[in-house]
Write a protein that holds these residues in place. Structure first.
Motif, PDB file in Angstrom:
ATOM      1  N   ARG A 131      50.925  61.854  55.824  1.00 20.45           N
ATOM      2  CA  ARG A 131      50.069  62.978  55.449  1.00 20.45           C
ATOM      3  C   ARG A 131      49.774  62.954  53.958  1.00 20.45           C
ATOM      4  O   ARG A 131      48.626  63.167  53.529  1.00 20.45           O
ATOM      5  CB  ARG A 131      50.726  64.301  55.834  1.00 20.45           C
ATOM      6  N   LEU A 132      50.800  62.710  53.151  1.00 19.41           N
ATOM      7  CA  LEU A 132      50.591  62.639  51.709  1.00 19.41           C
ATOM      8  C   LEU A 132      49.633  61.508  51.352  1.00 19.41           C
ATOM      9  O   LEU A 132      48.790  61.657  50.465  1.00 19.41           O
ATOM     10  CB  LEU A 132      51.931  62.436  50.997  1.00 19.41           C
ATOM     11  N   MET A 133      49.739  60.384  52.055  1.00 15.78           N
ATOM     12  CA  MET A 133      48.926  59.216  51.739  1.00 15.78           C
ATOM     13  C   MET A 133      47.552  59.260  52.403  1.00 15.78           C
ATOM     14  O   MET A 133      46.733  58.354  52.206  1.00 15.78           O
ATOM     15  CB  MET A 133      49.686  57.950  52.109  1.00 15.78           C
ATOM     16  N   GLY A 134      47.298  60.294  53.193  1.00 13.16           N
ATOM     17  CA  GLY A 134      45.965  60.515  53.734  1.00 13.16           C
ATOM     18  C   GLY A 134      45.567  59.594  54.866  1.00 13.16           C
ATOM     19  O   GLY A 134      44.381  59.303  55.041  1.00 13.16           O
ATOM     20  N   VAL A 135      46.550  59.124  55.659  1.00 20.14           N
ATOM     21  CA  VAL A 135      46.263  58.256  56.806  1.00 20.14           C
ATOM     22  C   VAL A 135      46.883  58.857  58.055  1.00 20.14           C
ATOM     23  O   VAL A 135      47.793  59.687  57.989  1.00 20.14           O
ATOM     24  CB  VAL A 135      46.795  56.825  56.582  1.00 20.14           C
ATOM     25  N   GLU A 136      46.390  58.405  59.242  1.00 23.74           N
ATOM     26  CA  GLU A 136      46.806  59.017  60.490  1.00 23.74           C
ATOM     27  C   GLU A 136      48.059  58.403  61.088  1.00 23.74           C
ATOM     28  O   GLU A 136      48.850  59.083  61.739  1.00 23.74           O
ATOM     29  CB  GLU A 136      45.661  58.956  61.503  1.00 23.74           C
ATOM     30  N   ASP A 137      48.223  57.086  60.915  1.00 20.97           N
ATOM     31  CA  ASP A 137      49.363  56.436  61.543  1.00 20.97           C
ATOM     32  C   ASP A 137      49.765  55.209  60.736  1.00 20.97           C
ATOM     33  O   ASP A 137      49.155  54.892  59.704  1.00 20.97           O
ATOM     34  CB  ASP A 137      49.039  56.047  62.992  1.00 20.97           C
ATOM     35  N   ALA A 138      50.812  54.516  61.224  1.00 17.55           N
ATOM     36  CA  ALA A 138      51.337  53.364  60.495  1.00 17.55           C
ATOM     37  C   ALA A 138      50.319  52.242  60.401  1.00 17.55           C
ATOM     38  O   ALA A 138      50.262  51.530  59.387  1.00 17.55           O
ATOM     39  CB  ALA A 138      52.623  52.876  61.166  1.00 17.55           C
ATOM     40  N   ASP A 139      49.509  52.052  61.441  1.00 14.71           N
ATOM     41  CA  ASP A 139      48.482  51.008  61.397  1.00 14.71           C
ATOM     42  C   ASP A 139      47.458  51.311  60.307  1.00 14.71           C
ATOM     43  O   ASP A 139      47.014  50.407  59.581  1.00 14.71           O
ATOM     44  CB  ASP A 139      47.782  50.889  62.755  1.00 14.71           C
ATOM     45  N   ALA A 140      47.067  52.571  60.199  1.00 22.19           N
ATOM     46  CA  ALA A 140      46.114  52.964  59.159  1.00 22.19           C
ATOM     47  C   ALA A 140      46.732  52.801  57.776  1.00 22.19           C
ATOM     48  O   ALA A 140      46.044  52.449  56.812  1.00 22.19           O
ATOM     49  CB  ALA A 140      45.665  54.403  59.383  1.00 22.19           C
ATOM     50  N   LEU A 141      48.040  53.060  57.665  1.00 19.99           N
ATOM     51  CA  LEU A 141      48.727  52.876  56.380  1.00 19.99           C
ATOM     52  C   LEU A 141      48.688  51.419  55.962  1.00 19.99           C
ATOM     53  O   LEU A 141      48.402  51.095  54.810  1.00 19.99           O
ATOM     54  CB  LEU A 141      50.176  53.355  56.500  1.00 19.99           C
ATOM     55  N   LYS A 142      48.977  50.524  56.920  1.00 23.95           N
ATOM     56  CA  LYS A 142      48.960  49.096  56.626  1.00 23.95           C
ATOM     57  C   LYS A 142      47.553  48.649  56.209  1.00 23.95           C
ATOM     58  O   LYS A 142      47.383  47.901  55.247  1.00 23.95           O
ATOM     59  CB  LYS A 142      49.421  48.315  57.852  1.00 23.95           C
TER      60      LYS A 142
END
Length: 448
Positions: A131-142
């Protein structure tokens, strides 16, 4: 994984990257410890158990802002928490007073460090980071992390940026295969080391120094029982698009909070600058030869600097402020500043990242640590130390961020506009693609 002695970086771990930005440097590391109560960088076990922050801070929860640009939002949210947090207070812990002090912070360094942390967590702990990094899931984070690195690779002219990551496992500890694969996909080299030895400390410090062209030489102090260390480094260098002539420098007064001091101003009239005059501040933007920019925000008379960044929305507005072309008569004080921020736990908690610091989710780090099924770990300390210097040629800066994880038993051309930075001001450095690399406050340029 490789033994640390005689190691070489993996191909993915160390590509030299060229970016238009200031002559600057940032590095981030995540330190994962096991049962030992000690934390690196000189913190005591009692401080680790308390989350690495003094008990009298009490930073309130901040309302996050999110825009289409996740990196801009992260920069605004994290900078707000840091610039308003205990590390920005120069009163030495006196709860009755808040004393302004020079502070420099690297949002992108913390972002890339949190990317590795996010890859190695699960459950609510990971959700709060996402949430802090503004992405929905781990795949989006990567995908976001890969996009950031791609953006940083797109540089111009003689600007240079290098991004590198490494993960270090301590004796008796192992990363999960999936975490190691994900880390290596993000460019991390993997090493085995025996923490708590002079050799391990020397090797880690040497790795950081090598990746940062020798500009950062941290004193590493690992301890027996430490489980792992994750490190991210960024090195970047560039010069002003229009160099300042030292012969034009002029000594003059600067209104620091406590008194007036004499500083050495860089002086130059530049036709292709950008400028805006707002209700509470004026701001101007200076370009570097590679395409990056450095923006300076000067509060108007009667406005105190920290009143400009009381909320994440205000900081995001500052970081994204629109300006008009202008000829600017620049007066920039030369300065060199060092910041030590050992209490970033409180800043992250204020941003809603709480479960990584709590023993309530025993298996939060199961995706990262194979040892004991990844159970019983929690973040005990987050700190960042930085150095930034500005002179006629450009800017040089350094940051070192560590996140310690412990067993949960521990816790158009116009007339020139005079823009004289002769009072406390805020500044930030942005890459050509809009990545906020550094945000800082300058209250007294006469202080080292």
């Amino acid at each position: 994984m490789r033994k640390a002695t005689g190691w070489k970086r993996t191909k993915a771990a160390g590509a030299a990257i060229v970016l238009a930005c200031t002559a600057a440097l940032a590095s981030a590391s995540l330190v994962i410890a096991g049962c030992s109560p000690a934390i690196t960088n000189g913190s005591s076990g009692s401080e680790a158990a308390a989350g690495g922050s003094p008990s009298n801070t009490g930073l309130a929860t901040l309302e996050l802002v999110h825009s289409d640009d996740a990196l801009l939002s992260f920069a605004a949210n994290s900078a707000t928490a840091v610039l308003n947090g205990p590390d920005a207070d120069g009163s030495n812990g006196d709860p009755e007073s808040f004393a302004e002090k020079n502070l420099c912070f690297s949002p992108v360094s913390l972002y890339l460090a949190c990317t590795l942390l996010g890859e190695g967590t699960q459950g609510v702990a990971q959700d709060q980071l996402l949430r802090l990094m503004g992405v929905e899931d781990a795949d989006a984070l990567k995908a976001s992390a890969e996009e950031v690195r791609t953006q940083l690779e797109q540089t111009y002219g003689d600007a240079i940026v290098k991004v590198a990551d490494s993960i270090w496992a301590g004796k008796g500890y192992e990363f999960t295969d999936s975490f190691q694969r994900d880390a290596e996909a993000l460019g991390a080299g993997a090493f085995d080391v025996e923490f708590g030895t002079d050799e391990a400390d020397r090797q880690i410090s040497s790795w950081i120094s090598d990746q940062t062209e020798g500009l950062l030489k941290p004193k590493i102090s690992t301890e027996l029982g430490q489980a792992a260390m994750l490190i991210n480094t960024i090195y970047f260098k560039d010069a002003w698009a229009s160099q300042f002539d030292q012969a034009n420098n002029e000594v003059g007064p600067f209104s620091a909070p406590a008194n007036s001091v004499q500083v050495n101003y860089l002086r130059q009239e530049i036709a292709d600058s950008a400028y805006v005059a707002a209700d509470r501040y004026t701001a101007a933007r200076l370009s570097f030869s590679g395409g990056s920019t450095m923006t300076f925000v000067r509060p108007n008379d009667g406005v105190i600097l920290h009143e400009l960044f009381g909320s994440s929305q205000e900081v995001q507005d500052l970081l994204g402020v629109e300006m008009e072309p202008a000829t600017v008569d620049w007066w920039i004080p030369k300065f060199s500043t060092d910041s030590s921020m050992p209490h970033l736990v409180e800043s992250l908690k204020a941003l809603g990242v709480k479960n990584v610091f709590s023993p309530e989710e025993a298996d939060a780090f199961a995706p990262m640590m194979a040892t004991d099924g990844g159970k019983g770990f929690a973040v005990g300390e987050v700190r960042q130390d930085t150095h930034l210097a500005l002179d006629e040629n450009g800017v040089e800066a350094a940051a070192y961020t560590s996140i310690g994880i412990m067993k949960t038993a521990l816790m158009p051309e116009t007339d020139p506009v005079k823009f004289k930075l002769d009072r406390s001001f805020l500044y930030y450095v942005t890459s050509p693609d809009g990545v906020v690399l550094f945000v800082g406050t300058m209250y007294n340029p006469a202080l080292d």
